[in-house]
Write a protein that holds these residues in place. Structure first.
Motif, PDB file in Angstrom:
ATOM      1  N   LEU A  77      46.936  51.324  -7.945  1.00 11.03           N
ATOM      2  CA  LEU A  77      47.036  50.126  -7.108  1.00 11.03           C
ATOM      3  C   LEU A  77      46.702  48.877  -7.932  1.00 11.03           C
ATOM      4  O   LEU A  77      47.370  47.843  -7.794  1.00 11.03           O
ATOM      5  CB  LEU A  77      46.089  50.228  -5.914  1.00 11.03           C
ATOM      6  CG  LEU A  77      46.028  48.985  -5.010  1.00 11.03           C
ATOM      7  CD1 LEU A  77      47.400  48.658  -4.426  1.00 11.03           C
ATOM      8  CD2 LEU A  77      45.003  49.178  -3.893  1.00 11.03           C
ATOM      9  N   ALA A  93      46.043  51.511  -1.131  1.00  9.25           N
ATOM     10  CA  ALA A  93      46.154  50.259  -0.371  1.00  9.25           C
ATOM     11  C   ALA A  93      45.789  50.482   1.087  1.00  9.25           C
ATOM     12  O   ALA A  93      45.095  49.668   1.709  1.00  9.25           O
ATOM     13  CB  ALA A  93      47.566  49.690  -0.492  1.00  9.25           C
ATOM     14  N   ALA A 149      52.304  47.924  -3.835  1.00  9.38           N
ATOM     15  CA  ALA A 149      52.360  49.361  -4.101  1.00  9.38           C
ATOM     16  C   ALA A 149      53.770  49.903  -3.903  1.00  9.38           C
ATOM     17  O   ALA A 149      54.271  50.704  -4.701  1.00  9.38           O
ATOM     18  CB  ALA A 149      51.372  50.085  -3.192  1.00  9.38           C
ATOM     19  N   LEU A 150      54.427  49.465  -2.837  1.00  9.81           N
ATOM     20  CA  LEU A 150      55.792  49.942  -2.566  1.00  9.81           C
ATOM     21  C   LEU A 150      56.762  49.447  -3.634  1.00  9.81           C
ATOM     22  O   LEU A 150      57.671  50.171  -4.043  1.00  9.81           O
ATOM     23  CB  LEU A 150      56.236  49.474  -1.176  1.00  9.81           C
ATOM     24  CG  LEU A 150      55.498  50.122   0.001  1.00  9.81           C
ATOM     25  CD1 LEU A 150      55.896  49.453   1.306  1.00  9.81           C
ATOM     26  CD2 LEU A 150      55.813  51.622   0.066  1.00  9.81           C
ATOM     27  N   ARG A 157      50.073  46.566   0.201  1.00 10.50           N
ATOM     28  CA  ARG A 157      51.104  47.564   0.529  1.00 10.50           C
ATOM     29  C   ARG A 157      52.430  47.203  -0.123  1.00 10.50           C
ATOM     30  O   ARG A 157      53.115  48.065  -0.683  1.00 10.50           O
ATOM     31  CB  ARG A 157      51.263  47.674   2.049  1.00 10.50           C
ATOM     32  CG  ARG A 157      50.135  48.407   2.752  1.00 10.50           C
ATOM     33  CD  ARG A 157      50.509  48.757   4.176  1.00 10.50           C
ATOM     34  NE  ARG A 157      50.764  47.559   4.974  1.00 10.50           N
ATOM     35  CZ  ARG A 157      49.830  46.918   5.664  1.00 10.50           C
ATOM     36  NH1 ARG A 157      48.577  47.355   5.626  1.00 10.50           N
ATOM     37  NH2 ARG A 157      50.128  45.855   6.369  1.00 10.50           N
ATOM     38  N   ASP A 158      52.798  45.920  -0.041  1.00 18.19           N
ATOM     39  CA  ASP A 158      54.068  45.486  -0.635  1.00 18.19           C
ATOM     40  C   ASP A 158      54.063  45.707  -2.151  1.00 18.19           C
ATOM     41  O   ASP A 158      55.064  46.133  -2.731  1.00 18.19           O
ATOM     42  CB  ASP A 158      54.307  43.997  -0.341  1.00 18.19           C
ATOM     43  CG  ASP A 158      54.615  43.746   1.126  1.00 18.19           C
ATOM     44  OD1 ASP A 158      54.902  44.724   1.850  1.00 18.19           O
ATOM     45  OD2 ASP A 158      54.549  42.573   1.536  1.00 18.19           O
ATOM     46  N   ALA A 213      50.115  53.278  -2.957  1.00 21.18           N
ATOM     47  CA  ALA A 213      50.291  52.985  -1.537  1.00 21.18           C
ATOM     48  C   ALA A 213      49.165  53.609  -0.709  1.00 21.18           C
ATOM     49  O   ALA A 213      48.661  53.001   0.250  1.00 21.18           O
ATOM     50  CB  ALA A 213      51.643  53.502  -1.070  1.00 21.18           C
ATOM     51  N   TYR A 214      48.751  54.813  -1.086  1.00 16.80           N
ATOM     52  CA  TYR A 214      47.653  55.478  -0.378  1.00 16.80           C
ATOM     53  C   TYR A 214      46.361  54.673  -0.535  1.00 16.80           C
ATOM     54  O   TYR A 214      45.625  54.449   0.441  1.00 16.80           O
ATOM     55  CB  TYR A 214      47.469  56.889  -0.925  1.00 16.80           C
ATOM     56  CG  TYR A 214      46.254  57.592  -0.385  1.00 16.80           C
ATOM     57  CD1 TYR A 214      46.256  58.167   0.885  1.00 16.80           C
ATOM     58  CD2 TYR A 214      45.065  57.663  -1.141  1.00 16.80           C
ATOM     59  CE1 TYR A 214      45.124  58.795   1.387  1.00 16.80           C
ATOM     60  CE2 TYR A 214      43.933  58.279  -0.646  1.00 16.80           C
ATOM     61  CZ  TYR A 214      43.969  58.854   0.615  1.00 16.80           C
ATOM     62  OH  TYR A 214      42.852  59.471   1.112  1.00 16.80           O
TER      63      TYR A 214
END
Length: 497
Positions: free
Chosen positions: A311, A466, A454-455, A451-452, A463-464
């Motif tokens: 992250l 986040a 990570a994606l 989240r954005d 993502a996890y």
């Protein structure tokens, strides 16, 4: 006293020829060597004055300049020939600076060594003097380069001055500056960062609402220009934050005085400032999330959350992209036209001549300010009456209202010196409300940005992580309690206006 109206721009030395090519007119080149004087405690600077003795082609002259004298780029100026190497005290005593100096010793603070190329230009029915200054400031062994363009209106309408500036800006990157050589010289001598109008705007009890708006707008625009210059020169979290806040404060000021200007007139400049602040948002929000959420978790226990390192990598990549965007909006080519449009609107905008708002413009500043403060305070208290029932969007609108009230208090406070303790309580309460609601907003935005990021990086572990870091109900509950306490405090306060 003469009232001069001028615009000043910082200009890259390599762009000088491009600017001169656009300026047709009689040319003269002069050598100007000036020494700036002040008392030991810099009383003149603190009062908004700059005092110099300059040697030039016209002989030796003593000049005193003040800050704004009514408009955005209008300044008071007192100038007279002198014979001695230092200031003439008799001449100084005939100006407002005489009582400020009050017999104290005046000593050199710094010097300016400048070559000035002058062009007298006819543009749009006006006569404008263009002065291109190249040289340096000297304070002891310290040096700072000078590369500036000044446009001074000699006759005609101020609108022509801005029209010429726009033409030049289309051919060379010019950065509007409200920081005088005097202020830059003081900063060099004292080891400070140059800034425009550090103190609050000078608001007099006899001002009209329109005069107060221009004085406040002048100060806010100066801070905006300095913040953009700082971000362009040395990008970092503080520089991003300062420019974003400066843009928001100026936009809030325009909204506060909309009864004078009308929504239609104010919309273009307000929208430009909003776009500027919005472009800085991702960089600022990522700075806050990394410093306040990700880094503490990584320092405390890097293994506590799976994917924390992944992250971090995704966040840094997103931050670098966001900083590229932030620096781009602070660049002279993009920021310059925005600042100039705001300046032109404050000084020559159609709102100044709108007959339907003439009475509003003539309203005493204090009466106008009291009415606006009362309305803003009422709106905030009504919207925050049941904070627990507000969804995220409604809470966001309350945050904007609360921020507007705080900015209004900061700007208008000089008009209300009678109740300093009440003023301080309002300032503390509105600051606490803004901090709490801002913290809640940062939580929401930060989680979304993480989240954005990570994606975008395509890493499932990032993502996890986040998602795990976003789950912090105790912080939300604490911030909500603080916001409710601030609202309760505001509800019990007596007005200072």
């Amino acid at each position: 006293m003469d009232r001069e109206i001028e615009l000043k721009f910082l200009i890259a030395p390599e762009a000088s020829d491009a600017v001169l090519d656009r300026l047709d007119g009689r040319q003269a080149v002069r050598r100007l060597d000036a020494t700036y004087y002040d008392t030991a405690d810099h009383a003149l600077r603190r009062a908004g004055f700059g005092l110099r003795v300059r040697d030039g082609d016209g002989g030796r002259k003593q000049t005193l300049k003040s800050a704004s004298a009514g408009g955005v780029f209008a300044r008071g100026e007192w100038e007279a020939p002198v014979t001695g190497p230092g200031p003439d005290r008799d001449l100084l005593d005939q100006t407002p600076a005489g009582r400020i100096v009050n017999g104290d010793v005046l000593a050199p603070v710094f010097a300016a060594k400048v070559e000035r190329t002058l062009r007298l230009v006819e543009h749009g029915g006006a006569t404008i003097e263009a002065a291109l200054d190249r040289g340096e400031l000297q304070a002891g062994t310290d040096r700072a380069a000078v590369s500036e363009l000044e446009l001074e209106l000699k006759s005609g309408q101020p609108a022509a001055l801005f029209a010429l500036a726009r033409d030049l800006m289309a051919h060379a990157p010019l950065r509007l500056s409200l920081v005088s050589k005097a202020e830059r010289g003081y900063a060099l001598a004292l080891g400070e960062t140059p800034s425009a109008r550090r103190e609050a705007a000078v608001l007099r009890p006899d001002m009209t609402a329109a005069e107060a708006f221009q004085a406040l707008g002048n100060t806010a625009l100066g801070r905006l220009c300095v913040a953009a210059e700082d971000l362009s020169d040395l990008p970092g979290p503080e520089a991003v934050h300062n420019l974003r806040v400066a843009a928001r404060r100026l936009r809030a000021l325009i909204k506060l005085f909309r009864p004078l200007t009308g929504k239609l007139s104010a919309t273009p400049v307000a929208d430009a400032l909003k776009a500027l602040a919005d472009a800085l948002g991702p960089a600022r929000d990522l700075d806050v999330y990394i410093a306040g959420t990700w880094r503490p978790a990584a320092v405390a226990d890097p293994q506590s959350v799976e994917g924390l390192a992944a992250l971090g990598k995704a966040l840094i990549e997103a931050q670098q992209h966001a900083y590229g965007q932030a620096r781009a909006v602070a660049d002279a080519e993009r920021f310059g036209p925005v600042a100039l449009d705001v300046a032109a609107w404050l000084e020559t905008g159609d709102w100044l001549e709108d007959p339907e708002r003439a009475d509003a413009r003539r309203t005493p500043a204090r009466a106008f300010a009291a009415k606006q403060l009362k309305k803003l305070a009422k709106d905030v208290l009504e919207q925050g009456a049941d904070l627990d029932a507000l969804d995220a969007e409604a809470r966001h609108h309350l945050r904007i209202r609360g921020k507007g009230l705080r900015y209004a208090i900061d700007a208008l406070a000089p008009l209300f010196p009678d109740h300093p303790k009440r003023l301080e309580r309002w300032s503390v309460a509105t600051r606490a409300l803004q901090d709490a609601l801002g913290g809640l907003n940062d939580e929401t935005l930060g989680a979304s940005l993480a989240r954005d990021a990570a994606l975008a990086d395509g890493d499932a572990q990032a993502a996890y992580a986040a998602g795990r870091l976003s789950a912090a109900p105790e912080a939300t509950n604490r911030l909500t309690r603080e916001a409710k306490a601030a609202l309760a405090e505001m509800a019990d306060l007596k007005p200072f206006w």
